[in-house]
Design a protein around this motif. Structure first.
Motif, mmCIF file in Angstrom:
data_model
loop_
_atom_site.group_PDB
_atom_site.id
_atom_site.type_symbol
_atom_site.label_atom_id
_atom_site.label_comp_id
_atom_site.label_asym_id
_atom_site.label_seq_id
_atom_site.Cartn_x
_atom_site.Cartn_y
_atom_site.Cartn_z
ATOM 1 N N PRO A 498 0.807 -1.222 0.000
ATOM 2 C CA PRO A 498 0.000 0.000 0.000
ATOM 3 C C PRO A 498 0.839 1.271 0.000
ATOM 4 O O PRO A 498 0.498 2.248 -0.686
ATOM 5 N N HIS A 499 1.933 1.289 0.771
ATOM 6 C CA HIS A 499 2.715 2.523 0.910
ATOM 7 C C HIS A 499 3.681 2.738 -0.249
ATOM 8 O O HIS A 499 4.248 3.823 -0.381
ATOM 9 N N VAL A 500 3.868 1.735 -1.084
ATOM 10 C CA VAL A 500 4.779 1.848 -2.223
ATOM 11 C C VAL A 500 4.016 1.933 -3.539
ATOM 12 O O VAL A 500 4.298 2.788 -4.390
ATOM 13 N N HIS A 501 3.021 1.060 -3.712
ATOM 14 C CA HIS A 501 2.328 0.942 -4.995
ATOM 15 C C HIS A 501 0.885 1.437 -4.946
ATOM 16 O O HIS A 501 0.201 1.422 -5.977
ATOM 17 N N SER A 502 0.412 1.850 -3.779
ATOM 18 C CA SER A 502 -0.998 2.268 -3.607
ATOM 19 C C SER A 502 -1.954 1.144 -3.999
ATOM 20 O O SER A 502 -3.018 1.381 -4.587
ATOM 21 N N THR A 503 -1.577 -0.077 -3.692
ATOM 22 C CA THR A 503 -2.422 -1.249 -3.915
ATOM 23 C C THR A 503 -2.571 -1.989 -2.592
ATOM 24 O O THR A 503 -1.906 -1.675 -1.607
ATOM 25 N N ASP A 504 -3.441 -2.994 -2.592
ATOM 26 C CA ASP A 504 -3.419 -3.924 -1.476
ATOM 27 C C ASP A 504 -2.082 -4.675 -1.498
ATOM 28 O O ASP A 504 -1.412 -4.740 -2.529
ATOM 29 N N ALA A 505 -1.706 -5.252 -0.369
ATOM 30 C CA ALA A 505 -0.414 -5.951 -0.283
ATOM 31 C C ALA A 505 -0.557 -7.362 -0.849
ATOM 32 O O ALA A 505 -0.591 -8.355 -0.121
ATOM 33 N N MET A 506 -0.641 -7.439 -2.177
ATOM 34 C CA MET A 506 -0.807 -8.711 -2.875
ATOM 35 C C MET A 506 0.543 -9.390 -3.063
ATOM 36 O O MET A 506 1.528 -8.753 -3.449
ATOM 37 N N PHE A 507 0.573 -10.701 -2.812
ATOM 38 C CA PHE A 507 1.763 -11.513 -3.040
ATOM 39 C C PHE A 507 1.541 -12.388 -4.261
ATOM 40 O O PHE A 507 0.435 -12.919 -4.468
ATOM 41 N N LEU A 508 2.583 -12.573 -5.075
ATOM 42 C CA LEU A 508 2.489 -13.421 -6.263
ATOM 43 C C LEU A 508 3.730 -14.284 -6.394
ATOM 44 O O LEU A 508 4.864 -13.787 -6.337
ATOM 45 N N ALA A 509 3.518 -15.575 -6.553
ATOM 46 C CA ALA A 509 4.577 -16.504 -6.956
ATOM 47 C C ALA A 509 4.085 -17.230 -8.195
ATOM 48 O O ALA A 509 2.909 -17.643 -8.265
ATOM 49 N N LEU A 510 4.950 -17.385 -9.187
ATOM 50 C CA LEU A 510 4.599 -18.067 -10.432
ATOM 51 C C LEU A 510 5.421 -19.341 -10.566
ATOM 52 O O LEU A 510 6.648 -19.318 -10.410
ATOM 53 N N LEU A 511 4.742 -20.444 -10.849
ATOM 54 C CA LEU A 511 5.382 -21.747 -10.988
ATOM 55 C C LEU A 511 5.019 -22.334 -12.352
ATOM 56 O O LEU A 511 3.874 -22.204 -12.800
ATOM 57 N N ARG A 512 5.995 -22.969 -12.969
ATOM 58 C CA ARG A 512 5.737 -23.643 -14.242
ATOM 59 C C ARG A 512 5.881 -25.145 -14.060
ATOM 60 O O ARG A 512 6.876 -25.627 -13.524
ATOM 61 N N LYS A 513 4.879 -25.882 -14.511
ATOM 62 C CA LYS A 513 4.936 -27.346 -14.503
ATOM 63 C C LYS A 513 5.957 -27.772 -15.557
ATOM 64 O O LYS A 513 5.885 -27.378 -16.720
ATOM 65 N N LYS A 514 6.915 -28.576 -15.158
ATOM 66 C CA LYS A 514 7.970 -28.969 -16.089
ATOM 67 C C LYS A 514 7.403 -29.830 -17.217
ATOM 68 O O LYS A 514 6.610 -30.738 -16.975
ATOM 69 N N PRO A 515 7.783 -29.534 -18.474
ATOM 70 C CA PRO A 515 7.299 -30.330 -19.615
ATOM 71 C C PRO A 515 7.754 -31.779 -19.487
ATOM 72 O O PRO A 515 8.821 -32.057 -18.949
#
Length: 515
Positions: A498-515
């Motif tokens: 919120p204090h940096v991006h003016s957004t909610d404090a959303m967390f994101l991790a991205l994972l890829r299933k190995k082919p």
């Protein structure tokens, strides 16, 4: 200024008018006919004669009172109760704004106001009738944090109490609020903390957050690569009234009506706008669902999972999954994007009543693009393994990242919630990975920055699996943002603030299933 003394919000406090009160004893002074006896020069109702005192509930203050009562007695959410009460009492835009500031402000500042009130009442606050305590909190917020003259705050709060609680309690409320009005908010804080040396306790009282949340947020800053001394900025951002974020569903809605009603274009993500608020339900695009209220952080994480390249050869007719879809905000945006990409979306929600909300949210998107499944998200990976190209797992969490929008949450949550939610979060992430195709992408999302709900969950799952690899989530957010450089990434995960991006404090991790 009208008779209720409204001027709008202000960060500074207002001093009282100096009248003495009889104290916060609340004892009866009635005669045999039930009338209050004259108590001489120190009578505490108000400076007015009995015939001049307010005996009705001002509609805007009544709405705020009803919101606080619903939150306290029914475990309701203020953001759901408030619009309904505003419409019920037919408030105009100005009164609706006042009721909103009063409701949210009293809820946000509850811890600080209770610390003040505890010094002005001669019994533990837990011994007060809950309705009386809510009225006192509303009066304290007007006196200490709004540009409402002290005499108006006192008179109107006592009038509210007389109308909806009773004449006897109104005497107590009048006496207590006169004591509150004897100091400004800065003076009260200095008085409350004059002998306090614990930094966490000081921050808790000054910024109206429970001590455990202050500690948790400080720990979260460090865990995501930010300095611990940003805690004051973060707590201040939690207490600032958030700007309303809008999104026009891509290819379906537009923001023309929002701009006509004073909104400005969003600076972080496409198809977004910032609104000054008001009754957005009056906009036809909002009623039709083609324009939606949605925090820009939620918009960014939804677009990020769509923007990531798959780890397999591109094909047609991708299948997407929103594993925890209720109440449907991200699902609606995903469905609109899926329609543009020639994909289809399965929105899963375990509770039928929330699944109904998901269907309503998706109603603006043609029905051949989406399907709603009612069932446990932990079963999807078993029932439909290796099925989906893109999976969003926005898991149930403590909501510590959305305290500015849900002011009552900080007083409801406990550290136990983190422990209780951890196993479910891990099971849902594993189910999401199982449901993904080889080469498919999984987004693990929480509206909490706490490491117990973010990095710890991802690390635990990665340690036990060999079929998945982590993708740079910060780069993915940058790729879908209008700025191109959010600075949210840290060790392949991403955390908005919120204090940096003016957004909610959303967390994101991205994972890829190995082919």
């Amino acid at each position: 200024m009208n008779e209720s003394g409204r001027r709008g919000p202000n960060t500074g406090g207002n001093r009282g008018d100096g009248h003495n009160s009889r104290g916060a004893r609340g004892e009866s002074h009635r005669n045999a006919q039930g009338r209050e006896r004259n108590r001489g020069p120190q009578r505490g109702f108000s400076a007015n004669a009995p015939s001049q005192r307010t005996r009705r509930a001002d509609p805007a203050r009544l709405v705020a009172f009803e919101v606080l009562r619903a939150v306290a007695s029914e475990d309701a959410y203020a953001n759901l109760v408030l619009p309904a009460r505003i419409r019920h009492h037919h408030l105009d835009k100005r009164d609706a704004g006042f009721a909103t500031e009063l409701s949210y402000g009293a809820l946000r500042g509850q811890g600080t106001y209770d610390a003040v009130l505890a010094k002005c009442v001669d019994r533990p606050l837990s011994k007060l009738d809950p309705a009386i305590l809510d009225a006192l909190r509303l009066g304290a917020h007007q006196l200490l944090a709004m540009r409402v003259p002290a005499h108006a705050a006192l008179d109107q709060t006592v009038g509210l109490a007389r109308a909806v609680i009773g004449a006897g309690p109104s005497s107590l409320i009048n006496a207590v609020l006169r004591r509150v009005s004897a100091r400004s908010l800065p003076e009260w804080l200095d008085y409350l903390l004059e002998d306090e040396s614990d930094e966490t306790r000081i921050a808790s009282v000054r910024h109206a957050h429970p001590e455990w949340i202050v500690r948790a947020l400080r720990q979260s800053l460090v865990a995501h690569g930010r300095p611990a001394n940003e805690i004051t900025e973060l707590l201040d951002a939690d207490n600032a009234a958030p700007v309303v974020n809008l999104v026009a569903l891509p290819g379906i809605g537009n923001l023309d009506e929002a701009f006509e009603n004073g909104a400005t274009a969003g600076e972080l993500v496409a198809d977004s706008a910032l609104s000054s608020g008001g009754d957005l339900g009056r906009m036809s695009s909002i009623r039709e669902g083609t324009t939606r209220v949605q925090d820009v952080g939620s918009q960014l994480v939804a677009r990020a999972v769509v923007g990531v390249e798959l780890g397999s050869a591109p094909g047609t007719g991708e299948k997407w999954l929103d594993l925890c879809a209720g109440p449907g905000g991200k699902a609606a945006l995903l469905a609109a994007l899926a329609r543009q990409e020639g994909a289809t979306l399965l929105a899963n929600e375990p509770a039928e009543h929330r699944a109904k909300l998901v269907r309503q949210a998706l109603g603006a998107v043609p029905g051949d693009t989406w399907t709603v499944r009612v069932g446990d998200g932990r079963d999807v990976g078993k029932e439909q393994p290796g099925t989906f190209d893109r999976v969003l797992a926005d898991v149930p969490c403590s909501g510590l990242g959305a305290l500015r929008r849900r002011p009552e949450s900080r007083w409801r949550r406990t550290p136990k919630d983190l422990a209780d939610l951890g196993p479910l979060q891990r099971e849902l992430l594993n189910s999401a990975i199982d449901a993904a195709k080889p080469g498919g992408v999984v987004a693990y999302v929480t509206c909490s920055p706490h490491p117990a709900e973010t990095t710890a969950v991802v690390d635990d799952v990665l340690r036990k699996r060999t079929d998945v690899e982590q993708i740079d989530a910060g780069a993915a957010l940058d790729a879908v943002s209008l700025t191109g450089s959010l600075g949210a990434g840290h060790e392949l995960t991403a955390q908005l603030w919120p204090h940096v991006h003016s957004t909610d404090a959303m967390f994101l991790a991205l994972l890829r299933k190995k082919p």
